[in-house]
Design an enzyme around this catalytic site. Structure first.
Site: not given
Ligand code: CTP
Length: 420
Positions: A295, A210, A314-315, A352, A338
């Site tokens: 590849k 990203n 999800d960390i 969230k 965040f």
């Molecule tokens: N985060 C994380 N691990 C993941 C995804 C997200 O730790 N696999 C953490 C990000 O570092 C951030 C928070 O979760 O602190 C929210 O990330 P965000 O991208 O806004 O949300 P998502 O969980 O990805 O949800 P969505 O894409 O549906 O908005």
């Protein structure tokens, strides 16, 4: 307001070749917004001219204890009284010796005696002179007097020798000066911070990622370091120089990021447990279900291609689940996330926070002007478990980070108070 705006720095120069780097330091201080007065010793003026110092500092150079320009002859008192900070760079062996003795035989040493505020010293000399017992004694005396040192660093010297004696780089001196002037609201705390994007490989040459630049997380790490915290910075691929003093954990994928974060969060042998985590990384929610060893080739026929993706851990949610674990001192740990949103930011952010179970969430609408990936600014609303805490206007990411660190320090102090 910019941190350095309105701050007054006296930069004292000793007579060493490191003085050429001090010219850059003066330029950096002024670029940052500080007012600078250069005070060279007579020996320093053998290496750089008063005119150069004056041109760079934008102020008359002060070099004489009894200058005819000053009718009251009190330059040393006035300069010390007005300075927020005195930096001595380069600090030669002779200058350190005179300072340690409390001598006041020129303008610089006299103003150092009259200075009640902080003094930062950047030594530079031949390695043998630095290691000499006399210099060692002087350094110890000055440290006991509360004087802060930065460097010297190791490397090739102007005299042709290799060793410890090079003056610290100007950016390091400026950053150390800033930390000296920042209230240590996180002293004794340890934080793990995530930053930047993750990369999910499809095959040896391609990946899904990203636009995250890592700037927000970098600023959070810097603000935490400036507030006196120890920082473990777990980060994806970014084009940023490491923040001075942070322990760096470069990673690629979300799963690598999780491993590195948990390694720090759960226990590093011999290290104190983290007090908190601030997760600002833009973690890929999905990764290719099957990472190809070779590849991926075009099929030949002009066909569309579809990719099967699988969800990443999800960390933030995992750390929150483990935040009940106490620190060595029995403190509650704090987890901050965040939320990057593009619509209904507040509502989605609130959901969230609940879903992931963290203590605070910094919501930002990445589609708003001036916000989002790569931007220098951000507009954040901070919400906690009891509801919205603060809403900040569009600010430089540096200031967003400072405010966030203040909120985290407050939460840690409250957690500490609850435990008694
Ligand atoms: N985060 C994380 N691990 C993941 C995804 C997200 O730790 N696999 C953490 C990000 O570092 C951030 C928070 O979760 O602190 C929210 O990330 P965000 O991208 O806004 O949300 P998502 O969980 O990805 O949800 P969505 O894409 O549906 O908005």
């Amino acid at each position: 307001m910019n941190f350095w705006t309105g701050k007054r720095i006296v930069i004292g120069l000793g007579g060493g070749i490191g003085a050429y780097k001090t010219l850059e330091l003066i330029r950096l201080c002024r670029l940052a917004g500080a007012t600078v007065v250069a005070v060279p010793t007579a020996a320093a003026l053998e290496f750089v001219t008063g005119l150069t110092l004056q041109a760079l500092s934008g102020a008359p150079v002060r070099e004489r204890l009894f200058a005819p320009l000053e009718p009251d002859g009190m330059d040393h008192i006035r300069l010390a009284r007005e300075a927020d900070l005195v930096i001595v760079a380069p600090a030669t062996a002779d200058l350190l010796a005179r300072m340690a003795q409390g001598m006041a035989d020129d303008l610089l040493t006299a103003l150092l005696l009259a200075q009640r505020g902080p003094v930062l010293v950047a030594p530079a000399m031949n390695p043998a002179m630095w290691e000499h017992p006399a210099t060692r004694r002087n350094v110890t005396t000055l440290q006991e007097d509360g004087i802060r040192f930065i460097g010297p660093q190791s490397g090739a010297m102007a005299c042709g020798e290799e060793g410890l004696g090079r003056m610290a780089e100007p950016v390091m001196i400026l950053e150390t000066a800033r930390r000296l002037l920042t209230p240590a609201i996180l002293a004794g705390r340890r934080l793990v911070i995530t930053a930047g994007p993750t990369r999910e490989e499809l095959d040896p040459v391609r990946f899904i990622s990203n636009h995250s630049s890592g700037k927000m997380g970098w600023e959070v790490a810097l603000a935490a370091l400036r507030a006196g915290a120890e920082v473990d910075l777990v980060h994806g691929p970014v084009a940023l120089a490491p923040p001075m003093g942070a322990r760096m954990f470069p990673v690629g994928s979300a799963r690598e990021m999780l491993d590195a974060v948990l390694g720090v969060w759960l226990k590093t042998p011999g290290e104190p447990l983290c007090d908190g985590a601030i997760l600002s990384a833009a973690v890929s929610d999905y990764r290719p279900a099957d990472r190809k060893r070779e590849k991926i080739k075009k099929s030949g026929a002009s066909e569309d291609m579809s990719l099967e993706l699988t969800e990443n851990p999800d960390i933030l949610a995992m750390l929150s689940a483990w935040s009940g674990l106490r620190t060595r001192e029995g403190r509650q740990r704090v987890v901050v996330g965040f939320a990057a949103e593009t619509e209904q930011a507040l509502a989605h952010g609130q959901q969230k926070l609940l879903r992931k179970g963290c203590d605070l969430i910094a919501i930002n609408d990445v589609s708003a002007p001036g916000c989002g990936f790569g931007a220098e600014t951000n507009a954040v609303t901070l919400i906690g478990r009891e509801g919205p805490e603060e809403s900040w206007p569009l600010l430089p990411k540096e200031q967003v980070a400072e405010r966030l660190i203040r909120a985290v320090a407050g939460l840690l102090d409250r957690a500490c108070a609850w435990r008694g």
